[in-house]
Design a protein around this motif. Structure first.
Motif, PDB file in Angstrom:
ATOM      1  N   LYS A   1       0.838  -1.202   0.000  1.00 24.55           N
ATOM      2  CA  LYS A   1       0.000   0.000   0.000  1.00 24.55           C
ATOM      3  C   LYS A   1       0.877   1.258   0.000  1.00 24.55           C
ATOM      4  O   LYS A   1       0.631   2.190  -0.775  1.00 24.55           O
ATOM      5  N   THR A   2       1.882   1.288   0.857  1.00 24.41           N
ATOM      6  CA  THR A   2       2.791   2.432   0.883  1.00 24.41           C
ATOM      7  C   THR A   2       3.529   2.556  -0.437  1.00 24.41           C
ATOM      8  O   THR A   2       3.719   3.661  -0.970  1.00 24.41           O
ATOM      9  N   THR A   3       3.935   1.426  -0.968  1.00 21.73           N
ATOM     10  CA  THR A   3       4.659   1.408  -2.240  1.00 21.73           C
ATOM     11  C   THR A   3       3.832   2.015  -3.364  1.00 21.73           C
ATOM     12  O   THR A   3       4.333   2.826  -4.157  1.00 21.73           O
TER      13      THR A   3
ATOM     14  N   TYR B   1       3.747   5.712  -3.085  1.00 21.57           N
ATOM     15  CA  TYR B   1       5.039   6.268  -3.477  1.00 21.57           C
ATOM     16  C   TYR B   1       5.191   6.282  -4.996  1.00 21.57           C
ATOM     17  O   TYR B   1       5.649   7.262  -5.585  1.00 21.57           O
TER      18      TYR B   1
ATOM     19  N   GLU C   1       4.316  11.302   4.015  1.00 17.70           N
ATOM     20  CA  GLU C   1       3.731  10.130   4.666  1.00 17.70           C
ATOM     21  C   GLU C   1       3.430  10.414   6.128  1.00 17.70           C
ATOM     22  O   GLU C   1       4.286  10.914   6.865  1.00 17.70           O
TER      23      GLU C   1
ATOM     24  N   SER D   1       1.209   8.595   9.625  1.00 11.42           N
ATOM     25  CA  SER D   1       0.512   7.439  10.176  1.00 11.42           C
ATOM     26  C   SER D   1      -0.556   7.924  11.137  1.00 11.42           C
ATOM     27  O   SER D   1      -0.280   8.754  12.014  1.00 11.42           O
TER      28      SER D   1
ATOM     29  N   PHE E   1       0.168  10.547   1.870  1.00 13.02           N
ATOM     30  CA  PHE E   1      -0.133   9.143   2.164  1.00 13.02           C
ATOM     31  C   PHE E   1      -0.417   9.025   3.650  1.00 13.02           C
ATOM     32  O   PHE E   1       0.436   9.300   4.494  1.00 13.02           O
TER      33      PHE E   1
ATOM     34  N   ASP F   1      -1.398   6.422   6.403  1.00  9.75           N
ATOM     35  CA  ASP F   1      -1.492   5.000   6.727  1.00  9.75           C
ATOM     36  C   ASP F   1      -2.418   4.793   7.917  1.00  9.75           C
ATOM     37  O   ASP F   1      -2.515   5.653   8.807  1.00  9.75           O
TER      38      ASP F   1
END
Length: 450
Positions: A75-77, A80, A92, A94, A124, A126
């Motif tokens: 998901k992070t990838t 990115y 990013e 969290s 992003f 998370d």
């Protein structure tokens, strides 16, 4: 200092000194074509392809993206890659550690960056399900005004964990777990590519199989373990990561268990038979073997639910609710925490009083039906709610049990072919002892003897 400055600095360090970054970071895909798995999202013309400007631009009306799937699948990838493909700043956060203050700081920085030098921002976020409704509400202005491209990740069902206004403005992408083949390809690339280990070590099949079991579909976990094992092998002057070296590195013995072979069924059978035999320690051993081998926790939970009815039944009426609750919890939380829930249920079932009376009862009844012992339903039990039923004698003479003292009417319920048959023979174990006393009294009343 704004959070995006930390992110930019980290990216700059990685580009200048890639060897100093963890293997999982170095192997992070740089384009959509390098993404492992998720082929259903990567087809030509897919919403994800359009989002990065391939094949006609982004999807109309989508000002944010929600990525839903288990941990460690990229998901992070993906977030990115989207930022790189669209030449946007990548920030990013969290939801575990950040709050509204941090989100507003990023949004303010994004607005300045956009107005100052025309650089748009990908935020992003998370674990968005960790944000409260009010915290999620704070994202709406930035999404609606497109001050940022929000890419939010969650491991929980977004229809329950994300507010409707945000969900309706988002492109929802469901990510699927990585397969062993996906991870095997990733390990091969990590072993051979220059940005990875550059061919410094090799990974034999037995060590690879163990590493795949340890990873459990988590790419980050697989690469982290590979990097540690490679370092240990090179420290020994070895060019091969042996199974022994891998075991030493991860401090876990290789499990002799084949998820797709005979041992899959042998170990599952041993688990259930240990529960049936009330050997809680043996049951926990087999449960641990299944968990360590990467068995699907839902498969284990299904076996426990069957065991609760097959081997315990009414001897402990709480056994089935415990097993069902465990299955529901496992579906929601997944590994590694699901191991605790499965242990809880296994211990409860192993130590519960045992009865197979429910199993033998339905088996005997089914055998009679298969052998033709069925017969017509007695007329007084037939449906009498339609016009003309009374003329056929249906529902005539039926005694309503609630009108009878004790609530049991002396009348025939079974067809003539099986009238008087006894299928249920309760044990005297646990709570079923009560049913053993009750059933005989009920049968006497039904015969008009009580």
């Amino acid at each position: 200092m704004e959070p995006d400055l930390f992110t930019a600095a980290a990216e700059e360090r990685q580009e200048k000194d890639p060897a100093g970054s963890p293997l999982a970071v170095r192997m992070r895909p740089r384009t959509l074509d390098e993404v492992m798995g998720q082929q259903h999202l990567l087809k030509p013309g897919s919403p994800l392809r359009r989002l990065v400007g391939e094949g006609g631009g982004g999807p109309a009306g989508a000002s944010s993206v929600i990525l839903w799937g288990p941990p460690g699948i990229g998901k992070t990838t993906l977030a990115y890659v989207v930022s790189k493909a669209t030449d946007k700043r990548f920030v990013e956060l969290s939801a575990i550690t950040a709050g509204v203050k941090e989100v507003r700081a990023v949004i303010d920085g994004a607005r300045r960056a956009s107005g100052g030098y025309g650089k748009e921002t990908v935020l992003f976020l998370d674990e968005i399900h960790r944000f409260s409704k009010a915290q999620q509400d704070s994202l709406l202005p930035a999404v609606e005004n497109r001050w940022v491209t929000l890419i939010a990740a969650t491991t929980e069902n977004p229809y329950f964990s994300v507010i409707s206004p945000l969900l309706s403005r988002s492109l929802l992408l469901t990510l699927e777990p990585l397969t062993d083949d996906d991870l095997r390809d990733l390990l091969k690339r990590a072993l051979t590519e220059e940005r990875g280990l550059g061919g410094a070590v090799t990974l034999p099949e037995d060590a690879e199989a163990h590493l795949l079991r340890l990873a459990g579909g988590d790419a980050r976990r697989a690469l982290t373990a590979l990097e540690a094992a490679a370092g240990a092998a090179l420290d020994k002057g070895e060019a091969e990561i042996t199974l022994a070296t891998l075991e030493e590195t991860v401090d876990r013995a290789a499990v002799k268990y084949d998820r797709d072979g005979d041992q899959h069924y042998d170990v599952a059978s041993a688990l259930i038979k240990s529960i049936r035999g009330s050997d809680v320690d043996a049951a926990l051993h087999y449960l641990a073997r299944m968990i360590e081998a990467g068995e699907d926790p839902r498969f284990i939970a299904r076996r426990l639910m069957i065991s609760a009815s097959e081997d315990i039944g009414l001897a402990d009426p709480n056994a089935l609710p415990i097993a069902v609750a465990a299955a529901q919890a496992v579906a929601m939380i997944g590994f590694p925490e699901a191991a605790l829930t499965l242990s809880h249920a296994t211990i409860a079932l192993a130590l519960a009083p045992k009865s197979n009376a429910a199993t033998t009862a339905i088996s005997a009844a089914q055998a009679d039906v298969r052998n033709g012992l069925a017969g017509p339903v007695p007329p007084h039990l037939r449906d009498g709610h339609y016009k003309g039923a009374a003329k056929l004698g249906h529902a005539q003479g039926y005694v309503y049990p609630h009108d009878v003292p004790g609530g049991i009417a002396a009348q025939q319920y079974a067809p003539d072919a099986v009238h008087g048959k006894r299928y249920y023979t309760p044990t005297r174990y646990g709570a079923e002892a009560r049913y053993a006393d009750v059933v005989e009294k009920v049968r006497e009343r039904l015969r008009g003897e009580g």
